[in-house]
Design a protein around this motif. Structure first.
Motif, PDB file in Angstrom:
ATOM      1  N   THR A   2      46.291  31.409  32.063  1.00  0.00           N
ATOM      2  CA  THR A   2      45.471  32.394  31.368  1.00  0.00           C
ATOM      3  C   THR A   2      44.492  33.061  32.333  1.00  0.00           C
ATOM      4  O   THR A   2      44.240  32.576  33.431  1.00  0.00           O
ATOM      5  CB  THR A   2      44.669  31.730  30.234  1.00  0.00           C
ATOM      6  OG1 THR A   2      43.792  30.741  30.795  1.00  0.00           O
ATOM      7  CG2 THR A   2      45.596  31.088  29.218  1.00  0.00           C
ATOM      8  N   THR A   3      43.953  34.179  31.899  1.00  0.00           N
ATOM      9  CA  THR A   3      42.911  34.889  32.642  1.00  0.00           C
ATOM     10  C   THR A   3      41.574  34.586  31.989  1.00  0.00           C
ATOM     11  O   THR A   3      41.419  34.751  30.772  1.00  0.00           O
ATOM     12  CB  THR A   3      43.173  36.407  32.634  1.00  0.00           C
ATOM     13  OG1 THR A   3      44.413  36.668  33.294  1.00  0.00           O
ATOM     14  CG2 THR A   3      42.050  37.156  33.328  1.00  0.00           C
ATOM     15  N   SER A   4      40.597  34.147  32.777  1.00  0.00           N
ATOM     16  CA  SER A   4      39.284  33.808  32.228  1.00  0.00           C
ATOM     17  C   SER A   4      38.375  35.035  32.258  1.00  0.00           C
ATOM     18  O   SER A   4      38.319  35.765  33.243  1.00  0.00           O
ATOM     19  CB  SER A   4      38.652  32.652  33.001  1.00  0.00           C
ATOM     20  OG  SER A   4      38.498  32.982  34.372  1.00  0.00           O
ATOM     21  N   PHE A   6      34.393  36.518  31.194  1.00  0.00           N
ATOM     22  CA  PHE A   6      33.014  36.301  30.764  1.00  0.00           C
ATOM     23  C   PHE A   6      32.397  37.650  30.439  1.00  0.00           C
ATOM     24  O   PHE A   6      32.403  38.565  31.275  1.00  0.00           O
ATOM     25  CB  PHE A   6      32.189  35.606  31.836  1.00  0.00           C
ATOM     26  CG  PHE A   6      30.728  35.449  31.463  1.00  0.00           C
ATOM     27  CD1 PHE A   6      30.360  34.774  30.299  1.00  0.00           C
ATOM     28  CD2 PHE A   6      29.728  35.975  32.268  1.00  0.00           C
ATOM     29  CE1 PHE A   6      29.025  34.639  29.949  1.00  0.00           C
ATOM     30  CE2 PHE A   6      28.385  35.837  31.923  1.00  0.00           C
ATOM     31  CZ  PHE A   6      28.034  35.162  30.765  1.00  0.00           C
ATOM     32  N   THR A  29      41.243  33.292  28.288  1.00  0.00           N
ATOM     33  CA  THR A  29      40.262  32.243  28.041  1.00  0.00           C
ATOM     34  C   THR A  29      38.875  32.851  28.185  1.00  0.00           C
ATOM     35  O   THR A  29      38.530  33.384  29.248  1.00  0.00           O
ATOM     36  CB  THR A  29      40.416  31.084  29.052  1.00  0.00           C
ATOM     37  OG1 THR A  29      41.718  30.518  28.926  1.00  0.00           O
ATOM     38  CG2 THR A  29      39.366  30.005  28.796  1.00  0.00           C
ATOM     39  N   SER A  30      38.088  32.799  27.121  1.00  0.00           N
ATOM     40  CA  SER A  30      36.746  33.377  27.145  1.00  0.00           C
ATOM     41  C   SER A  30      35.733  32.311  27.530  1.00  0.00           C
ATOM     42  O   SER A  30      35.720  31.211  26.968  1.00  0.00           O
ATOM     43  CB  SER A  30      36.387  33.964  25.779  1.00  0.00           C
ATOM     44  OG  SER A  30      37.199  35.082  25.489  1.00  0.00           O
ATOM     45  N   ILE A  31      34.889  32.641  28.489  1.00  0.00           N
ATOM     46  CA  ILE A  31      33.774  31.775  28.865  1.00  0.00           C
ATOM     47  C   ILE A  31      32.574  32.225  28.036  1.00  0.00           C
ATOM     48  O   ILE A  31      32.126  33.371  28.130  1.00  0.00           O
ATOM     49  CB  ILE A  31      33.465  31.899  30.363  1.00  0.00           C
ATOM     50  CG1 ILE A  31      34.684  31.484  31.200  1.00  0.00           C
ATOM     51  CG2 ILE A  31      32.242  31.067  30.737  1.00  0.00           C
ATOM     52  CD1 ILE A  31      34.526  31.761  32.686  1.00  0.00           C
ATOM     53  N   SER A  50      32.655  31.931  37.747  1.00  0.00           N
ATOM     54  CA  SER A  50      33.823  31.172  37.307  1.00  0.00           C
ATOM     55  C   SER A  50      34.892  32.057  36.682  1.00  0.00           C
ATOM     56  O   SER A  50      36.056  31.649  36.563  1.00  0.00           O
ATOM     57  CB  SER A  50      33.410  30.093  36.292  1.00  0.00           C
ATOM     58  OG  SER A  50      32.518  29.166  36.870  1.00  0.00           O
ATOM     59  N   ALA A  51      34.503  33.265  36.269  1.00  0.00           N
ATOM     60  CA  ALA A  51      35.433  34.151  35.561  1.00  0.00           C
ATOM     61  C   ALA A  51      36.377  34.856  36.526  1.00  0.00           C
ATOM     62  O   ALA A  51      36.008  35.200  37.648  1.00  0.00           O
ATOM     63  CB  ALA A  51      34.652  35.182  34.757  1.00  0.00           C
ATOM     64  N   ASP A  52      37.596  35.077  36.066  1.00  0.00           N
ATOM     65  CA  ASP A  52      38.499  35.958  36.810  1.00  0.00           C
ATOM     66  C   ASP A  52      38.004  37.400  36.726  1.00  0.00           C
ATOM     67  O   ASP A  52      38.029  38.135  37.713  1.00  0.00           O
ATOM     68  CB  ASP A  52      39.915  35.866  36.238  1.00  0.00           C
ATOM     69  CG  ASP A  52      40.555  34.507  36.464  1.00  0.00           C
ATOM     70  OD1 ASP A  52      40.443  33.975  37.583  1.00  0.00           O
ATOM     71  OD2 ASP A  52      41.160  33.983  35.506  1.00  0.00           O
ATOM     72  N   THR A  75      35.302  37.100  41.636  1.00  0.00           N
ATOM     73  CA  THR A  75      35.280  37.707  40.308  1.00  0.00           C
ATOM     74  C   THR A  75      35.419  39.225  40.378  1.00  0.00           C
ATOM     75  O   THR A  75      34.724  39.894  41.149  1.00  0.00           O
ATOM     76  CB  THR A  75      33.960  37.369  39.589  1.00  0.00           C
ATOM     77  OG1 THR A  75      33.763  35.953  39.588  1.00  0.00           O
ATOM     78  CG2 THR A  75      33.972  37.885  38.158  1.00  0.00           C
TER      79      THR A  75
END
Length: 313
Positions: A2-4, A6, A29-31, A50-52, A75
């Protein structure tokens, strides 16, 4: 895999709209920070790094600070503020702007989400300039009206509480609206347009109009040439439609709510050939193609997803 994501500023109008659109997508994936951690600088920095892909739904200065915090990080960023829309090292987030611009967005680390008014103005003028119909030195006026959600939380509360003093108001009367540099830079005009924005007592929806004299254009240009240039430019877009002459001629009026609740933009060319005049008109949702929908479209391109996934066609 998945792609994260934020969303920094995810509790504002645009941020909440983006969050809702991403909620049921298994490839994302949501942060999300709890309420008690949203103002914790370390927690926010960790979420950003941490987010892509980070989507910034912040005031301009806060957006610049977030970008500085991400200096040297992997990021990628979509900035929904005004801060970077004319910055030379940022990609303008209007996929339909020019041929192959989708690929520029897909490969970019820094994408500036367009302004709602500006994107719509550019959508009508830039194709005409690319086609050689509208000269760069043309003096252009643009009139626009938006739903009050474009004004943020304070304006929403004002209208929805019944304390708004009027159902319609114009603003930016000193002719210094913050979208003007973006309008000029990405339309290709030599000077900014004369821009007259306004807000009405409805939540979402936007109508933008550009009156033009055919004598402002290349010699021999008629309304059909204007319409053809726009239709050719957006032929491969599922979101931007240019109505043909029959569709436009059947309209007695254009409701501002026509595209509300969607991510579409519709462009119409009204004309009086005898007077040598055309009236370009575009309809969209200020929170859709004008804000959150545009961010999701850019996110899809950057992450390698299907371009229109999660959008309301």
């Amino acid at each position: 895999m998945t792609t994260s994501i934020f969303i920094d500023g995810g509790h504002g109008t645009t941020g909440l709209e983006i969050r809702d659109r991403l909620a049921d997508r298994p490839e994302i994936t949501s942060i999300v920070l709890d309420d008690d951690r949203r103002k914790d600088a370390d927690a926010r920095l960790d979420a950003l790094r941490s987010a892509d892909i980070a989507i910034l739904c912040l005031p301009d200065e806060a957006a610049r600070e977030a970008v500085a915090m991400l200096d040297g990080a992997d990021t990628r960023i979509i900035d929904a503020s005004t801060a970077h829309r004319t910055a030379p090292d940022w990609t303008y987030g209007f996929p339909e702007w020019e041929p192959n611009h989708r690929n520029a967005i897909a490969t970019s680390k820094h994408v500036a989400n367009p302004g709602c008014y500006a994107q719509t103005f550019i959508a009508m003028t830039h194709p005409l300039m690319m086609a050689g119909i509208l000269p760069a030195d043309a003096a252009i006026s643009v009139n626009a009206i938006s739903g009050y959600s474009g004004g943020g939380r304070a304006m929403i509360e004002e209208f929805e509480s019944g304390t708004a003093s009027t159902a319609f108001r114009n603003y930016a009367l000193p002719l210094r609206h913050k979208h003007l540099p973006e309008m000029q830079a990405h339309s290709g005009l030599d000077s900014p347009p004369l821009f007259s924005p306004s807000v009405a007592n409805l939540y979402r929806g936007m109508l933008v109009e550009i009156p033009l004299h055919l004598e402002q254009m290349r010699g021999g240009t008629g309304p059909g040439d204007v319409r053809a240039a726009l239709r050719d430019h957006y032929a491969d877009s599922a979101l931007i439609a240019v109505l043909d002459e029959a569709e436009t001629g059947a309209l007695d009026l254009v409701p501002i709510e026509r595209c509300a609740g969607t991510d579409r933009m519709e462009i119409m060319v009204f004309a009086n050939p005898d007077a040598g005049q055309v009236r370009l008109c575009a309809i969209l949702d200020n929170l859709g193609k004008g804000a959150a929908g545009a961010a999701v479209q850019n996110l899809n391109l950057m992450a390698g997803f299907e371009e229109y996934s999660g959008l309301r066609l």
